[in-house]
Structure formats: structure tokens, C-alpha cells
Motif scaffolding. Structure first.
Motif: not given
Ligand SMILES: Cc1ncc(COP(=O)(O)O)c(C=O)c1O
Length: 420
Positions: A82, A84-91, A94
Motif C-alpha cells: 500500500d 501508494a497510499d502515502w501522500d507525503y502530507k503526513t510525515d 512508511w
């Protein structure tokens, strides 16, 4: 705590259901009640260690509780499936190596009675010690004093500075076995010289298990303005560490030995005033962060967050069992082993005779044997795994909460047969 159902659910949700997930076996049990007469047997069942072998080499790398493996594997699974779920808005969540991870650092700080901002996450003791040794402001001719019984991961980065910059590196000789706290104290006191600027020592010596009188040593060094750096590779998860009470300037440790965390987990703590003066060795965006000094060192490039989750779970497991209970059990088993060995005239023990200086590491040999031979005899006769210490010093035999009196009786039987 994760249940088998959540594990299976995460498996089912994943497009990459890895066969490795089968290693979980049964779900991690809830911890038993400490009053349960089978308490330690049940704790043993919280580990994945195969029952047809006996593990006595925690001093190299410890066994992980099931829950730790479960958490690591779940996160690895999530990352693989998953990411791809990482939106880089939350730090976080991952990868590690870019984020300050304050919660984990706080948990470590509580464990050693330190301030969290001065804690940095590292991969192990070697990297933590290297960050300190290579980062301290020292001048040509300044001396670093240590002992002749330090691990390569503790001493080598100081030797690099000697070769590269002309820092003086000196080892003072400690006996093996050490006889008393006073003996160590007097050796160190006599070894300190006017040019000594740093004293680096293990809190617990790797090759004998001797717990050094670090509080008294650090007081002595402090009175002479010497920086004290302690190597806690063998203490974290085994004996109580309180850096405030010890009074050292820096302390490094790892979680993959006595804490049961995955390999690749360590930390350094440096006194707040001193960490401000420390140069970063592995540097990224935060290299000059003067607000969160520990973050400067924690940011060391893309790392494995799954093992961080495992480390966190290992710390929780340790805290749930209770650090004092863990220590008491380790010490009980260590003393049990040493008591048995002391009855055998042909056995020489290299751990201190003073029980107050020992816990779960016992180093000994049988007259006429090498460490390699003794290690092999243990394996061939009992599928038992202590670790050779070379020709003279026999084996290092570690006792942890997953060991038992029955295992030690069997081990003592093997030694007795060899010494007979
Ligand atoms: C006293 C001591 N220092 C350092 C190390 C190296 O630790 P790490 O592998 O975490 O770098 C060890 C490992 O056995 C050790 O016993």
C-alpha cells in the motif's frame, strides 16, 4: 496486541500475501499474571524460539517476542502493498530516517531517565558510538582513554581519529576476571592523565559480563573535566540504566540484544549541553537543527520503519513484563548458572566472583578445552548455543527470560561431563 484475525485480515486485504506471514504460528498470547506459578513458562511461549534448541547467545543478538515479529511483518506487508497510499502530507508511518519520531525517542528517554530531545535513533551501537567519536571537538594531542576489553564497535571510531587527526588513543588493562569495583576504580583513576579528554568504557563488558562501577568512575572523570561516554550494548533490556544517576556525558545502546527488538535498532544519548557541540557525521536536511538536537542525528536517510515498529513493540513488551522483573529473572538464572559452575574445580570463570558485578552474562572455560570445542560440545550434546570466546576464555553463556532452570541444569550436566 494484534490478534490472528487482524493478521489474517491484513493478509486478505493485501495483494502481496507473502508466505513468510506463516511464521507467525499461533497469535501472541496475552501476558500471564505474574502470580501464575507457570509465569515464566508462559512468557517463554511469547517467543518464537524453536523448542528443540536452546539459545544462550543473547549477547550477540536476542530472540524477538512473537508480537515483535508480527508487528514488523504487518508493516512490511503494508509497505509492500500500500505504499501508494502515502501522500507525503503526513510525515510518519512508511519509512524512517527522515522524521523526528518523538514518541519512540520519548519511550527510550523514559527507559534510561534522560531527556527525549537529546536522544537520537541509530542503527546500532557502532553507528551511535561513531557519531559521538567522530563528532566531538578534539584537538591533536587530546587523549581518549578506554580499556583493553572494549568491543570493536565501541573503540574503532576513536582509532580512526587517532590515525587521521593525531588524537591520542590509549587502552588501560583491566583484569579478567575483575575482582572488585575498587580494583576497577583504582585502575581507571591511575590511568587518567592530564591530556585525557574523553573516557570511553562499556557499562557491562562484552567478554566477561562485568558491570563496571560507572557512577564512581564518571564522578572521578567529571572532577577532572573529562567527558565520559558509556557503551551500553549489553545493558539495555538487561540491567537498569539511569543516565542521570550515573552522571555520564553520553550513553549508547542497542535494542537487538537484551530488548528483543529487530536487528538494526539503537540509540545515542548525549547530555544537552554537549550534544550542541557535536558535529553530525551522517548528515541530511536537519544537520544544523539547533532546536531538536537528537533529530539532527536521527535523520540519516531512508530507513526501515518496520523495524522501528518492532522496536516499539519490544519496548512495550519489556515494559509490560516490567524492567525490574526482567532483571530479577535474568540475574536469578545467571547466578544459578554461576553457582553450579563454581562447584566444578576444572571450570574457570572469567566473570567477576563478586555477584554484585554480574547479571546475565557468564564467561567460563573447562580446563584443557578451547572455546570453539566447548561451543561445539554444547551443540552436539544438547543443541545448546552459547558463543565461543576463543582459545582461552571458553564460552559466553547468556541467560534471559526465555531460558529456564531446566535448561541450565542440562547445560551444567554437559559441562560436568566434560570437566569430569
Ligand atoms: C560492548 C559492545 N559494544 C558494541 C557492540 C556492537 O554492537 P552493535 O552490533 O549494535 O553495533 C557490542 C556487540 O556485541 C558489544 O558487546
Amino acid at each position: 496486541m494484534s490478534t490472528r484475525r487482524t493478521v489474517l485480515k491484513s493478509l486478505a486485504l493485501s495483494s502481496l500475501a507473502l508466505p513468510a506471514m506463516n511464521v507467525f504460528g499461533e497469535p501472541a498470547p496475552e501476558l500471564p499474571n505474574p502470580n501464575d506459578p507457570d509465569y515464566w513458562k508462559k512468557i517463554r511461549d511469547s517467543f518464537m524460539l524453536s523448542k528443540d534448541k536452546v539459545f544462550f547467545n543473547t549477547g550477540t543478538v536476542g530472540a524477538m517476542p512473537k508480537v515483535v515479529v508480527q508487528k514488523v511483518a504487518e508493516h512490511f506487508q503494508k509497505l509492500a502493498a500500500d505504499v501508494a497510499d502515502w501522500d507525503y502530507k503526513t510525515d510518519i508511518g512508511w519509512i524512517s530516517g527522515y522524521y523526528p519520531m518523538p514518541d519512540i525517542r520519548k519511550k527510550i528517554a523514559q527507559l534510561i531517565n534522560a531527556d527525549a530531545p537529546s536522544i537520537a535513533l541509530t542503527d546500532n551501537v557502532t553507528s551511535a558510538m561513531s557519531y559521538i567519536a567522530l563528532g566531538l571537538e578534539l584537538n591533536r594531542g587530546d587523549e581518549v582513554l578506554t580499556s583493553n576489553q572494549e568491543h570493536g564497535g565501541g573503540r574503532s571510531s576513536w582509532m580512526v581519529r587517532e590515525k587521521r587527526e593525531g588524537i591520542k588513543y590509549r587502552e588501560t588493562v583491566l583484569p579478567k576476571p575483575i575482582r572488585s569495583n575498587d580494583e576497577v576504580l583504582s585502575i581507571i583513576r591511575n590511568a587518567l592523565a592530564p591530556e585525557t579528554k574523553v573516557l570511553m568504557l562499556s557499562h557491562m563488558l562484552t567478554g566477561s559480563g562485568a558491570i563496571l562501577p560507572v557512577k564512581e568512575i564518571c564522578a572521578e572523570a567529571k572532577a577532572r573535566g573529562i567527558i565520559t561516554v558509556l557503551d551500553g550494548a549489553q545493558t539495555i533490556g538487561q540491567i537498569n540504566v539511569d543516565v542521570a544517576a550515573i552522571g555520564c556525558d553520553a550513553y549508547v545502546g542497542c535494542f537487538h540484544k537484551w530488548m528483543g527488538a529487530p536487528p538494526g535498532t539503537g540509540f545515542m544519548w548525549v547530555r544537552p549541553e554537549l550534544i550542541k557541540t557535536l558535529w553530525t557525521t551522517v548528515s541530511s536536511y536537519q544537520w544544523n537543527n539547533r532546536e531538536d538536537e537528537g533529530f539532527r542525528f536521527t535523520q540519516r536517510g531512508t530507513g526501515n520503519y518496520s523495524v522501528m515498529i518492532g522496536m516499539d513493540a519490544a519496548l512495550d513488551f519489556h515494559n509490560e513484563v516490567g524492567p525490574q522483573r526482567v532483571y530479577d529473572r535474568i540475574k536469578f538464572l545467571g547466578s544459578y548458572l554461576r553457582d553450579g559452575l563454581r562447584k566444578m574445580p576444572k571450570v574457570k570463570i572469567f566473570s567477576p566472583a563478586d555477584e554484585a558485578m554480574c547479571a546475565g552474562i557468564t564467561v567460563y572455560n573447562v580446563a584443557g578445552l578451547t572455546g570453539a570445542r566447548l561451543q561445539d560440545e554444547f551443540w552436539n550434546r544438547g543443541r545448546m548455543r552459547p558463543r565461543s570466546q576463543g582459545d582461552e576464555f571458553g564460552v559466553r553463556h547468556c541467560t534471559h527470560i526465555y531460558n529456564s532452570e531446566q535448561e541450565l541444569d542440562k547445560a551444567l550436566g554437559i559441562v560436568n561431563a566434560l570437566a569430569g
